[in-house]
Scaffold this motif. Structure first.
Motif, PDB file in Angstrom:
ATOM      1  N   CYS A  74       0.840  -1.200   0.000  1.00 33.29           N
ATOM      2  CA  CYS A  74       0.000   0.000   0.000  1.00 33.29           C
ATOM      3  C   CYS A  74       0.879   1.255   0.000  1.00 33.29           C
ATOM      4  CB  CYS A  74      -0.922  -0.014   1.212  1.00 33.29           C
ATOM      5  SG  CYS A  74      -2.132   1.330   1.280  1.00 33.29           S
ATOM      6  N   ASP A  75       1.976   1.226   0.749  1.00 34.09           N
ATOM      7  CA  ASP A  75       2.913   2.355   0.747  1.00 34.09           C
ATOM      8  C   ASP A  75       3.521   2.545  -0.638  1.00 34.09           C
ATOM      9  OD1 ASP A  75       2.440   2.799   3.424  1.00 34.09           O
ATOM     10  OD2 ASP A  75       4.161   1.619   4.107  1.00 34.09           O
ATOM     11  N   ARG A  78       1.005   4.146  -2.810  1.00 30.96           N
ATOM     12  CA  ARG A  78       0.864   5.561  -2.457  1.00 30.96           C
ATOM     13  C   ARG A  78       2.009   6.366  -3.094  1.00 30.96           C
ATOM     14  NH1 ARG A  78       0.461   4.680   2.408  1.00 30.96           N
ATOM     15  NH2 ARG A  78      -1.820   4.664   2.561  1.00 30.96           N
ATOM     16  N   ASP A  79       3.225   5.842  -3.037  1.00 27.81           N
ATOM     17  CA  ASP A  79       4.367   6.526  -3.634  1.00 27.81           C
ATOM     18  C   ASP A  79       4.242   6.581  -5.160  1.00 27.81           C
ATOM     19  OD1 ASP A  79       5.426   6.847  -1.122  1.00 27.81           O
ATOM     20  OD2 ASP A  79       6.740   5.095  -1.255  1.00 27.81           O
ATOM     21  N   GLN A  82      -0.948   5.484  -7.074  1.00 21.51           N
ATOM     22  CA  GLN A  82      -2.036   4.594  -7.459  1.00 21.51           C
ATOM     23  C   GLN A  82      -3.215   4.624  -6.475  1.00 21.51           C
ATOM     24  OE1 GLN A  82      -2.191   2.553 -10.394  1.00 21.51           O
ATOM     25  NE2 GLN A  82      -0.685   4.157 -10.799  1.00 21.51           N
ATOM     26  N   LEU A  83      -3.141   5.485  -5.482  1.00 19.95           N
ATOM     27  CA  LEU A  83      -4.232   5.622  -4.519  1.00 19.95           C
ATOM     28  C   LEU A  83      -4.928   6.963  -4.710  1.00 19.95           C
ATOM     29  CD1 LEU A  83      -2.510   4.249  -1.285  1.00 19.95           C
ATOM     30  CD2 LEU A  83      -3.986   3.013  -2.876  1.00 19.95           C
ATOM     31  N   ARG A  84      -6.244   6.963  -4.589  1.00 18.92           N
ATOM     32  CA  ARG A  84      -7.010   8.190  -4.795  1.00 18.92           C
ATOM     33  C   ARG A  84      -6.794   9.183  -3.663  1.00 18.92           C
ATOM     34  NH1 ARG A  84     -10.587   4.107  -5.935  1.00 18.92           N
ATOM     35  NH2 ARG A  84     -11.630   4.392  -3.916  1.00 18.92           N
ATOM     36  N   LYS A  85      -6.609   8.659  -2.431  1.00 16.51           N
ATOM     37  CA  LYS A  85      -6.430   9.517  -1.265  1.00 16.51           C
ATOM     38  C   LYS A  85      -5.128   9.136  -0.560  1.00 16.51           C
ATOM     39  CE  LYS A  85     -11.441   9.815  -0.481  1.00 16.51           C
ATOM     40  NZ  LYS A  85     -12.536   9.554   0.504  1.00 16.51           N
ATOM     41  N   SER A  86      -4.518  10.120   0.079  1.00 21.39           N
ATOM     42  CA  SER A  86      -3.250   9.859   0.765  1.00 21.39           C
ATOM     43  C   SER A  86      -3.405   8.912   1.943  1.00 21.39           C
ATOM     44  CB  SER A  86      -2.638  11.189   1.230  1.00 21.39           C
ATOM     45  OG  SER A  86      -3.529  11.840   2.148  1.00 21.39           O
ATOM     46  N   ASP A  87      -4.601   8.927   2.572  1.00 25.38           N
ATOM     47  CA  ASP A  87      -4.828   8.065   3.725  1.00 25.38           C
ATOM     48  C   ASP A  87      -5.619   6.810   3.372  1.00 25.38           C
ATOM     49  OD1 ASP A  87      -7.180   9.351   3.143  1.00 25.38           O
ATOM     50  OD2 ASP A  87      -7.700   9.775   5.244  1.00 25.38           O
ATOM     51  N   GLN A  88      -5.741   6.515   2.085  1.00 25.74           N
ATOM     52  CA  GLN A  88      -6.522   5.358   1.652  1.00 25.74           C
ATOM     53  C   GLN A  88      -5.827   4.070   2.089  1.00 25.74           C
ATOM     54  OE1 GLN A  88      -7.477   5.340  -2.531  1.00 25.74           O
ATOM     55  NE2 GLN A  88      -7.828   3.118  -2.576  1.00 25.74           N
ATOM     56  N   SER A  89      -6.612   3.145   2.652  1.00 23.13           N
ATOM     57  CA  SER A  89      -6.057   1.857   3.079  1.00 23.13           C
ATOM     58  C   SER A  89      -6.785   0.662   2.467  1.00 23.13           C
ATOM     59  CB  SER A  89      -6.094   1.752   4.605  1.00 23.13           C
ATOM     60  OG  SER A  89      -7.415   1.968   5.096  1.00 23.13           O
TER      61      SER A  89
END
Length: 216
Positions: A74-75, A78-79, A82-89
């Motif tokens: 997931c990290d 995020r880098d 590929q995640l819509r939100k910075s805090d997306q899990s």
């Protein structure tokens, strides 16, 4: 000479002794069958335990591994942006015929006051069964103790505790006070993460893989 003629030829004392002998043989037969049953039961449960706990350990190890690896990936997502939100899990990964869904959601939980309430309730229930004829076999006691069971993280289950509230009419003011403490402690939200696995079949349809004993 048949058995009936033999019995007729016995004296009352001999008949009494024969009856006693037959009764003893019957008791010994029952004892032997009971010992055999209990031996088979003990061996069966030993076999179950010896096979169960390694499986449980493997599943826990897989869960721990998956949690660490999915957090690391997931990290990376995020880098990589590929995640819509910075805090997306929560996310889904598809590669070939395999798909992994990681779903994160907030669940209701309790603060430290719930531990105090649980301890008070256990003591209350122990005193309660001491006043009932059925004792620990009382269904209300068994139900309440079951609802106090904790999950693998050692946390009380919100839904189970909510069911304890429904039992208030069956108990007294002290029980209601304990339930009030549970309600006051229900102010924390925790994050629950679940993992779902899918494999595409020969028709291109995604089929969920359930690593659950009950689903096999």
């Amino acid at each position: 000479m048949d058995k009936l003629d033999v019995l007729k030829g016995l004296s009352p004392e001999e008949k009494k002794e024969l009856l006693k002998q037959l009764q003893n043989e019957e008791k010994e037969d029952k004892r032997s069958r009971r010992d055999a049953y209990e031996g088979l039961r003990a061996q069966f449960m030993l076999d179950v335990k010896n096979k169960l706990f390694p499986v449980v350990a493997d599943v826990k190890a897989f869960r721990d591994w998956l949690e660490g690896e999915s957090n690391a990936f997931c990290d990376t997502m995020r880098d990589y942006g590929q995640l819509r939100k910075s805090d997306q899990s929560s996310f889904t990964i598809v590669d070939g015929d395999m798909k992994l869904e990681v779903k994160s959601n907030k669940v209701k939980s309790f603060d430290e006051r719930a531990d105090l309430a649980a301890e008070r309730l256990i003591n209350y229930l122990k005193e309660y069964v001491g006043r009932t004829e059925k004792g620990v076999d009382d269904p209300m006691y068994q139900l309440a103790m079951t609802l106090l069971e904790r999950n693998k993280q050692g946390d009380l289950d919100y839904k189970s505790i909510s069911k304890l509230y429904e039992l208030e009419p069956r108990f007294d003011a002290e029980y209601a006070e304990i339930m009030g403490l549970f309600r006051e402690s229900n102010v924390v939200y925790k994050t629950a993460v679940n993992y779902y696995f899918h494999k595409r079949d020969e028709n291109g349809v995604w089929r969920r893989i359930e690593p659950s004993f009950c689903r096999l």
